[in-house]
Write a protein that holds these residues in place. Structure first.
Motif, short mmCIF file in Angstrom:
data_model
loop_
_atom_site.label_atom_id
_atom_site.label_comp_id
_atom_site.label_asym_id
_atom_site.label_seq_id
_atom_site.Cartn_x
_atom_site.Cartn_y
_atom_site.Cartn_z
N GLU A 139 0.84 -1.21 0.00
CA GLU A 139 0.00 0.00 0.00
C GLU A 139 0.87 1.26 0.00
O GLU A 139 0.57 2.22 -0.71
N LEU A 140 1.95 1.23 0.78
CA LEU A 140 2.80 2.42 0.83
C LEU A 140 3.52 2.62 -0.52
O LEU A 140 3.66 3.75 -1.00
N ALA A 141 3.93 1.51 -1.15
CA ALA A 141 4.58 1.62 -2.47
C ALA A 141 3.61 2.22 -3.49
O ALA A 141 3.99 3.06 -4.32
N ALA A 142 2.32 1.80 -3.40
CA ALA A 142 1.32 2.35 -4.33
C ALA A 142 1.12 3.84 -4.08
O ALA A 142 1.00 4.64 -5.01
N GLU A 143 1.13 4.20 -2.80
CA GLU A 143 0.98 5.62 -2.43
C GLU A 143 2.15 6.44 -2.99
O GLU A 143 1.96 7.54 -3.53
N ILE A 144 3.33 5.89 -2.88
CA ILE A 144 4.52 6.58 -3.42
C ILE A 144 4.38 6.74 -4.94
O ILE A 144 4.62 7.82 -5.49
N GLY A 145 3.96 5.68 -5.61
CA GLY A 145 3.80 5.74 -7.07
C GLY A 145 2.77 6.79 -7.47
O GLY A 145 2.99 7.56 -8.40
N ASP A 146 1.64 6.83 -6.74
CA ASP A 146 0.59 7.81 -7.05
C ASP A 146 1.11 9.23 -6.87
O ASP A 146 0.85 10.11 -7.68
N ARG A 147 1.83 9.42 -5.77
CA ARG A 147 2.32 10.78 -5.50
C ARG A 147 3.39 11.20 -6.50
O ARG A 147 3.47 12.38 -6.87
N LEU A 148 4.22 10.26 -6.93
CA LEU A 148 5.24 10.60 -7.94
C LEU A 148 4.54 11.03 -9.24
O LEU A 148 4.96 12.00 -9.89
N ALA A 149 3.46 10.34 -9.59
CA ALA A 149 2.73 10.70 -10.81
C ALA A 149 2.07 12.07 -10.65
O ALA A 149 2.12 12.91 -11.55
N SER A 150 1.47 12.32 -9.47
CA SER A 150 0.81 13.61 -9.25
C SER A 150 1.82 14.75 -9.27
O SER A 150 1.50 15.86 -9.69
N ALA A 151 3.04 14.49 -8.84
CA ALA A 151 4.07 15.53 -8.81
C ALA A 151 4.56 15.86 -10.22
O ALA A 151 5.23 16.87 -10.42
N GLY A 152 4.26 14.98 -11.18
CA GLY A 152 4.71 15.24 -12.56
C GLY A 152 5.70 14.21 -13.07
O GLY A 152 6.25 14.36 -14.16
N GLY A 153 5.91 13.14 -12.30
CA GLY A 153 6.81 12.08 -12.76
C GLY A 153 6.16 11.23 -13.84
O GLY A 153 4.93 11.28 -14.03
N GLU A 154 7.00 10.50 -14.56
CA GLU A 154 6.51 9.71 -15.70
C GLU A 154 6.72 8.22 -15.44
O GLU A 154 7.44 7.55 -16.18
N GLY A 155 6.14 7.72 -14.35
CA GLY A 155 6.30 6.31 -14.00
C GLY A 155 7.49 6.11 -13.08
O GLY A 155 8.40 6.94 -13.04
N VAL A 156 7.47 5.01 -12.33
CA VAL A 156 8.57 4.77 -11.38
C VAL A 156 9.81 4.28 -12.13
O VAL A 156 9.71 3.58 -13.14
N SER A 157 10.98 4.72 -11.64
CA SER A 157 12.25 4.37 -12.31
C SER A 157 12.56 2.88 -12.17
O SER A 157 13.33 2.32 -12.93
N PHE A 158 12.03 2.27 -11.12
CA PHE A 158 12.20 0.83 -10.84
C PHE A 158 11.14 0.51 -9.80
O PHE A 158 10.53 1.42 -9.23
N GLU A 159 10.92 -0.77 -9.55
CA GLU A 159 9.91 -1.16 -8.56
C GLU A 159 10.26 -0.53 -7.22
O GLU A 159 11.38 -0.72 -6.70
N THR A 160 9.33 0.21 -6.67
CA THR A 160 9.58 0.91 -5.41
C THR A 160 9.92 -0.06 -4.28
O THR A 160 9.25 -1.08 -4.11
N VAL A 161 10.98 0.28 -3.57
CA VAL A 161 11.40 -0.54 -2.42
C VAL A 161 10.80 0.04 -1.15
O VAL A 161 11.03 1.20 -0.82
N VAL A 162 9.99 -0.77 -0.47
CA VAL A 162 9.54 -0.44 0.89
C VAL A 162 9.92 -1.65 1.73
O VAL A 162 9.22 -2.67 1.73
N GLY A 163 11.05 -1.55 2.40
CA GLY A 163 11.57 -2.69 3.16
C GLY A 163 11.40 -2.43 4.64
O GLY A 163 12.21 -1.73 5.26
#
Ligand code: GLY
Ligand code: MN
Ligand code: MN
Length: 373
Positions: free
Chosen positions: A179-203
């Protein structure tokens, strides 16, 4: 779209490098190399799609359905096409005859699928083969100002989201890593990013001890250290930064000690960056701090990697690499300590080598405290 003059300059330098090495052609497959030299890129796929660059010319061999797209996106408009019911190797033979490739030395894209390398070998049995990075690595490793601006923006977007995510504080407790990784991905897109650079790490907790754990179903608990490693693309260039945060509750004394050691190692690595210094000296600067603090064996990877059109590319910041850093190179500095069964800590920024030192691309807080600015 990459400026046409930039592509022409890159092609000119690639041709000079081909002449210097005595090779006859670079053969790119859809990859960052193809994009770098032509402005056109696509997903690698099962259809024959190549860019040939020789000392005299540059042309595409492509499926017919790509004709208009390539001409639209690339200043290289010599596109030789094959139809879906035709045999592409016949066209390869024709192009090879025209370019004089049989018996030559061909540098194939490092990321070309073996399927196609085999086809080229079968089509040009008298040719010899090497890999394209022999020529392209030296061209790509120093970034121009337009590339640096894109990397700065990608880093800024990642920093923005890093600050937002830290600010969740206790709000992150009870979320799963996924869920936190999805939240990070959503926020990166809202900020103007164009997709995640690699699968987000939440360890979180013990998962942080696996450097490339991505994210799973574990629920983040109070007191957990959480390794957050993510980035977003911006106009073809990626962000890549790591912070280790305790969202709520009191971390153990051991976590505080390890975090302090990793931050000191990270800063020592960054501060060692300047032109003329060998990549291994950056690794040494970071590694020495962790060795001196008794965590040398827990630092189980290299200190960093170059970043450009690929998230991982030369120069690699390893204990062996004697390559000297040059202005315009960009690399990560990301030491970590990994305690299997307990937790992990990694801190990562991207750094540009400048004329007289370094420029950090990331400025989000590096402490474990979530709400610090
Ligand atoms: N996420 C992989 C890295 O930082 O290199
Ligand atoms: Mn990273
Ligand atoms: Mn990295």
């Amino acid at each position: 779209m990459i400026d046409e003059t930039v592509i022409q300059t890159r092609l000119k330098r690639a041709r000079e490098a081909l002449n210097d090495t005595g090779a006859d052609a670079i053969v790119c497959f859809p990859s960052s190399n193809m994009y770098y030299l032509s402005g056109f890129d696509d997903e690698p796929m099962e259809r024959h799609l190549f860019l040939f660059v020789t000392p005299e010319t540059a042309l595409f061999v492509a499926p017919e359905m790509y004709d208009a797209q390539i001409k639209d996106e690339s200043p290289i408009t010599d596109v030789r096409t094959w139809g879906d019911i035709e045999d592409p190797t016949a066209l390869l033979e024709t192009v090879g005859d025209e370019l004089g490739l049989e018996g030559g030395h061909l540098l194939v894209d490092d990321r070309m699928w073996a399927l196609f390398t085999q086809d080229l070998q079968a089509t040009f049995p008298e040719a010899s083969f090497g890999i394209a990075s022999k020529v392209l690595e030296n061209l790509r490793v120093r970034k121009d100002e337009a590339e640096l601006d894109r990397l700065r923006e990608a880093a800024r977007l990642s920093d923005t989201v890093s600050k937002e995510i830290r600010a969740l504080g206790a709000g992150a407790i009870g979320m799963t890593e996924r869920e936190l990784a999805a939240e990070i991905g959503d926020r990166l897109a809202s900020a103007g990013g164009e997709g995640v650079s690699f699968e987000t790490v939440v360890g979180s907790g013990p998962n942080g001890a696996r450097p490339h754990h991505r994210h799973g179903e574990r629920t983040i608990e109070s007191g957990d250290p959480v390794v957050l490693d993510f980035g977003t693309w911006f106009e073809g260039y990626p962000g890549d930064q790591t912070r280790t945060v305790v969202f709520d509750g009191e971390p153990s004394a051991k976590l505080r000690e390890v975090h302090e050691a990793v931050l000191e190692a990270h800063n020592a690595g960054v501060e060692a960056v300047e032109p003329g210094v060998e990549a291994r000296e950056i690794d040494r600067a970071a590694r020495t701090v962790l060795e001196d603090r008794g965590y040398g064996d827990a630092f189980i990877h290299r200190t960093g990697h170059g970043v450009g059109l690929d998230v991982h590319e030369p120069p690699y910041i390893t204990s062996e690499n004697g390559r000297k850093l040059e202005p315009g190179m960009v690399c990560s500095v990301e030491p970590g300590v990994y305690l299997e069964g307990e937790f992990g800590v990694r801190i990562e920024d991207l750094v540009v080598v400048t004329e007289d030192g370094y420029e950090r691309l990331n400025d989000s807080p590096r402490t474990w405290r979530p709400l610090d600015e």
